[in-house]
Write a protein that holds these residues in place. Sequence first.
Motif, PDB file in Angstrom:
ATOM      1  N   MET A   1       1.349  -0.983  -0.162  1.00  0.00           N
ATOM      2  CA  MET A   1       0.215   0.116   0.478  1.00  0.00           C
ATOM      3  C   MET A   1       0.848   1.326  -0.327  1.00  0.00           C
ATOM      4  SD  MET A   1      -2.787  -1.430   2.579  1.00  0.00           S
ATOM      5  CE  MET A   1      -3.581  -0.631   2.894  1.00  0.00           C
ATOM      6  N   ILE A   2       0.537   2.396  -0.716  1.00  0.00           N
ATOM      7  CA  ILE A   2       1.550   3.852  -1.052  1.00  0.00           C
ATOM      8  C   ILE A   2       0.843   4.298  -1.257  1.00  0.00           C
ATOM      9  CG2 ILE A   2       2.347   4.535  -2.918  1.00  0.00           C
ATOM     10  CD1 ILE A   2       3.671   1.581  -3.602  1.00  0.00           C
ATOM     11  N   MET A  18       3.583   0.914   3.048  1.00  0.00           N
ATOM     12  CA  MET A  18       4.134   0.299   3.832  1.00  0.00           C
ATOM     13  C   MET A  18       4.241  -1.198   3.526  1.00  0.00           C
ATOM     14  SD  MET A  18       0.605  -0.122   6.723  1.00  0.00           S
ATOM     15  CE  MET A  18      -0.291   0.748   5.675  1.00  0.00           C
ATOM     16  N   VAL A  19       4.653  -1.615   4.262  1.00  0.00           N
ATOM     17  CA  VAL A  19       5.328  -3.668   3.932  1.00  0.00           C
ATOM     18  C   VAL A  19       4.726  -4.351   5.114  1.00  0.00           C
ATOM     19  CG1 VAL A  19       7.065  -4.308   3.576  1.00  0.00           C
ATOM     20  CG2 VAL A  19       7.147  -2.276   3.182  1.00  0.00           C
ATOM     21  N   GLY A  23      10.776 -10.243   4.988  1.00  0.00           N
ATOM     22  CA  GLY A  23      11.301 -10.460   3.680  1.00  0.00           C
ATOM     23  C   GLY A  23      11.269  -9.408   2.422  1.00  0.00           C
ATOM     24  N   PRO A  24      10.181  -9.677   1.782  1.00  0.00           N
ATOM     25  CA  PRO A  24       9.526  -8.147   0.958  1.00  0.00           C
ATOM     26  C   PRO A  24      10.631  -6.457   1.133  1.00  0.00           C
ATOM     27  CG  PRO A  24       7.736  -9.806   1.185  1.00  0.00           C
ATOM     28  CD  PRO A  24       8.484 -10.132   2.483  1.00  0.00           C
ATOM     29  N   PHE A  25      10.099  -6.445   2.229  1.00  0.00           N
ATOM     30  CA  PHE A  25      10.400  -5.238   2.249  1.00  0.00           C
ATOM     31  C   PHE A  25      12.429  -5.254   2.387  1.00  0.00           C
ATOM     32  CE2 PHE A  25      12.170  -3.073   6.745  1.00  0.00           C
ATOM     33  CZ  PHE A  25      12.143  -1.961   6.752  1.00  0.00           C
ATOM     34  N   VAL A  26      12.981  -5.908   3.127  1.00  0.00           N
ATOM     35  CA  VAL A  26      13.896  -6.045   3.424  1.00  0.00           C
ATOM     36  C   VAL A  26      14.401  -5.901   2.079  1.00  0.00           C
ATOM     37  CG1 VAL A  26      16.241  -7.386   3.744  1.00  0.00           C
ATOM     38  CG2 VAL A  26      14.565  -7.067   5.555  1.00  0.00           C
ATOM     39  N   GLN A  27      14.443  -7.642   0.863  1.00  0.00           N
ATOM     40  CA  GLN A  27      14.663  -6.862   0.212  1.00  0.00           C
ATOM     41  C   GLN A  27      13.892  -5.670  -1.337  1.00  0.00           C
ATOM     42  OE1 GLN A  27      13.308 -10.448  -2.354  1.00  0.00           O
ATOM     43  NE2 GLN A  27      13.040  -9.602  -4.581  1.00  0.00           N
ATOM     44  N   GLU A  28      13.210  -4.912  -0.829  1.00  0.00           N
ATOM     45  CA  GLU A  28      12.948  -3.771  -1.584  1.00  0.00           C
ATOM     46  C   GLU A  28      13.437  -2.701  -1.281  1.00  0.00           C
ATOM     47  OE1 GLU A  28      10.364  -1.433  -4.133  1.00  0.00           O
ATOM     48  OE2 GLU A  28       9.084  -2.621  -1.688  1.00  0.00           O
ATOM     49  N   PHE A  29      14.108  -2.689   0.257  1.00  0.00           N
ATOM     50  CA  PHE A  29      14.644  -1.660   0.901  1.00  0.00           C
ATOM     51  C   PHE A  29      16.152  -1.323   0.470  1.00  0.00           C
ATOM     52  CE2 PHE A  29      17.455   0.264   4.238  1.00  0.00           C
ATOM     53  CZ  PHE A  29      16.958   1.421   4.804  1.00  0.00           C
ATOM     54  N   MET A  30      16.934  -2.794   0.649  1.00  0.00           N
ATOM     55  CA  MET A  30      18.766  -3.169  -0.200  1.00  0.00           C
ATOM     56  C   MET A  30      18.855  -2.940  -1.678  1.00  0.00           C
ATOM     57  SD  MET A  30      19.829  -3.626   2.708  1.00  0.00           S
ATOM     58  CE  MET A  30      21.378  -3.974   2.346  1.00  0.00           C
ATOM     59  N   THR A  31      17.671  -3.409  -1.752  1.00  0.00           N
ATOM     60  CA  THR A  31      17.713  -3.206  -3.812  1.00  0.00           C
ATOM     61  C   THR A  31      17.751  -1.635  -4.129  1.00  0.00           C
ATOM     62  OG1 THR A  31      16.607  -5.449  -4.499  1.00  0.00           O
ATOM     63  CG2 THR A  31      16.846  -3.939  -6.369  1.00  0.00           C
ATOM     64  N   ILE A  45      15.144   6.150  -0.876  1.00  0.00           N
ATOM     65  CA  ILE A  45      15.000   6.058   0.222  1.00  0.00           C
ATOM     66  C   ILE A  45      15.214   7.252   0.840  1.00  0.00           C
ATOM     67  CG2 ILE A  45      14.989   4.975   1.888  1.00  0.00           C
ATOM     68  CD1 ILE A  45      13.472   2.916   0.770  1.00  0.00           C
ATOM     69  N   LYS A  46      14.333   7.608   1.720  1.00  0.00           N
ATOM     70  CA  LYS A  46      14.599   8.789   2.347  1.00  0.00           C
ATOM     71  C   LYS A  46      14.783   8.352   3.815  1.00  0.00           C
ATOM     72  CE  LYS A  46      13.975  12.839   0.813  1.00  0.00           C
ATOM     73  NZ  LYS A  46      15.478  13.217   0.046  1.00  0.00           N
ATOM     74  N   GLY A  47      13.546   7.311   4.527  1.00  0.00           N
ATOM     75  CA  GLY A  47      13.685   6.556   5.608  1.00  0.00           C
ATOM     76  C   GLY A  47      12.600   6.170   6.003  1.00  0.00           C
ATOM     77  N   LEU A  48      12.823   5.529   6.760  1.00  0.00           N
ATOM     78  CA  LEU A  48      12.388   4.779   7.674  1.00  0.00           C
ATOM     79  C   LEU A  48      10.373   5.167   9.086  1.00  0.00           C
ATOM     80  CD1 LEU A  48      14.955   1.978   8.393  1.00  0.00           C
ATOM     81  CD2 LEU A  48      13.170   1.366   6.335  1.00  0.00           C
ATOM     82  N   LEU A  49      10.145   4.257   8.897  1.00  0.00           N
ATOM     83  CA  LEU A  49       8.621   4.967   9.380  1.00  0.00           C
ATOM     84  C   LEU A  49       7.901   3.537  10.538  1.00  0.00           C
ATOM     85  CD1 LEU A  49       6.777   7.856   7.625  1.00  0.00           C
ATOM     86  CD2 LEU A  49       8.476   8.024   9.864  1.00  0.00           C
ATOM     87  N   GLY A  50       7.998   3.213  11.654  1.00  0.00           N
ATOM     88  CA  GLY A  50       7.460   2.000  11.826  1.00  0.00           C
ATOM     89  C   GLY A  50       7.856   1.556  12.531  1.00  0.00           C
ATOM     90  N   VAL A  51       9.141   1.101  12.407  1.00  0.00           N
ATOM     91  CA  VAL A  51       9.339   0.023  12.110  1.00  0.00           C
ATOM     92  C   VAL A  51       9.584  -1.095  13.529  1.00  0.00           C
ATOM     93  CG1 VAL A  51      11.820  -1.555  12.077  1.00  0.00           C
ATOM     94  CG2 VAL A  51      11.491   0.592  10.384  1.00  0.00           C
ATOM     95  N   GLY A  52       8.750  -2.011  13.210  1.00  0.00           N
ATOM     96  CA  GLY A  52       8.529  -2.667  14.424  1.00  0.00           C
ATOM     97  C   GLY A  52       6.930  -2.819  15.091  1.00  0.00           C
ATOM     98  N   THR A  53       6.077  -1.933  14.190  1.00  0.00           N
ATOM     99  CA  THR A  53       4.874  -2.149  14.291  1.00  0.00           C
ATOM    100  C   THR A  53       3.712  -2.492  13.386  1.00  0.00           C
ATOM    101  OG1 THR A  53       4.301  -0.565  12.441  1.00  0.00           O
ATOM    102  CG2 THR A  53       5.431   0.196  14.734  1.00  0.00           C
ATOM    103  N   ASN A  54       2.911  -3.085  13.047  1.00  0.00           N
ATOM    104  CA  ASN A  54       1.551  -2.917  12.191  1.00  0.00           C
ATOM    105  C   ASN A  54       2.225  -2.564  10.437  1.00  0.00           C
ATOM    106  OD1 ASN A  54       1.357  -5.272  13.632  1.00  0.00           O
ATOM    107  ND2 ASN A  54      -1.033  -4.781  14.663  1.00  0.00           N
ATOM    108  N   CYS A  55       2.408  -0.868  11.167  1.00  0.00           N
ATOM    109  CA  CYS A  55       2.037   0.293   9.621  1.00  0.00           C
ATOM    110  C   CYS A  55       3.069   0.268   9.577  1.00  0.00           C
ATOM    111  CB  CYS A  55       0.964   1.033   9.894  1.00  0.00           C
ATOM    112  SG  CYS A  55       0.675   1.275  11.556  1.00  0.00           S
ATOM    113  N   GLY A  56       4.381  -0.736   9.363  1.00  0.00           N
ATOM    114  CA  GLY A  56       5.815   0.169   9.141  1.00  0.00           C
ATOM    115  C   GLY A  56       5.999   0.207   7.508  1.00  0.00           C
ATOM    116  N   GLY A  57       7.466   0.217   7.424  1.00  0.00           N
ATOM    117  CA  GLY A  57       7.491   0.997   5.531  1.00  0.00           C
ATOM    118  C   GLY A  57       8.283   2.032   5.655  1.00  0.00           C
ATOM    119  N   PHE A  58       9.151   2.677   4.440  1.00  0.00           N
ATOM    120  CA  PHE A  58       9.568   2.932   3.729  1.00  0.00           C
ATOM    121  C   PHE A  58       8.911   4.566   3.863  1.00  0.00           C
ATOM    122  CE2 PHE A  58      10.222  -0.528   2.166  1.00  0.00           C
ATOM    123  CZ  PHE A  58      10.600  -0.106   0.257  1.00  0.00           C
ATOM    124  N   VAL A  59       9.542   5.239   3.680  1.00  0.00           N
ATOM    125  CA  VAL A  59       9.303   6.885   2.692  1.00  0.00           C
ATOM    126  C   VAL A  59      10.483   6.901   1.350  1.00  0.00           C
ATOM    127  CG1 VAL A  59       9.125   9.879   2.934  1.00  0.00           C
ATOM    128  CG2 VAL A  59       8.676   8.266   4.574  1.00  0.00           C
TER     129      VAL A  59
END
Length: 154
Positions: A1-2, A18-19, A23-31, A45-59
């Motif tokens: 979801m974007i 939102m991820v 596994g897919p989160f790490v793959q996309e982030f690293m790629t 990538i500009k940053g991470l938000l909500g890591v360790g929560t149900n609505c984590g992901g990256f900006v």
Amino acid sequence: MIYEVEFKDEKEPLVFKMVDRYGPFVQEFMTLLQCERLKIQAPRIKGLLGVGTNCGGFVMTKIQASFCLDDCHSKSINSTLDDRKRWYQQISDALQALHGVDYIWGDVKPANVLISEDGDACLIDFEGGNCPDWVDDELSDTPAGDFLGGFGNS
């Protein structure tokens, strides 16, 4: 979801992806980090938000796109043969660069190629997987699968 997002003092248009799986989160982030290092046209990538929560992901930066390649089949997009050759070469070069550092694109399909307002091909969606219409299941998440998707020279 974007989702489109805004941050105070940030001038670039941004999106939050939102991820729901690690596994897919790490793959996309690293790629995406590799894409930036290799100067591949892709979101940054500009940053991470909500890591360790149900609505984590990256900006990440939002690609200001005129259309995606999938639109070429369903809408009346006027592109020249030179445009299509340039996009093919840009995608092929990006794949060669990613594969050269042992990364893959993964979900290869025309809907995951945006054509920027500047007319360049930009790759999106690096979390892996495949669309059976474009990549066979057994080649999912492999360099061969990237090329089977119709981009590059194997």
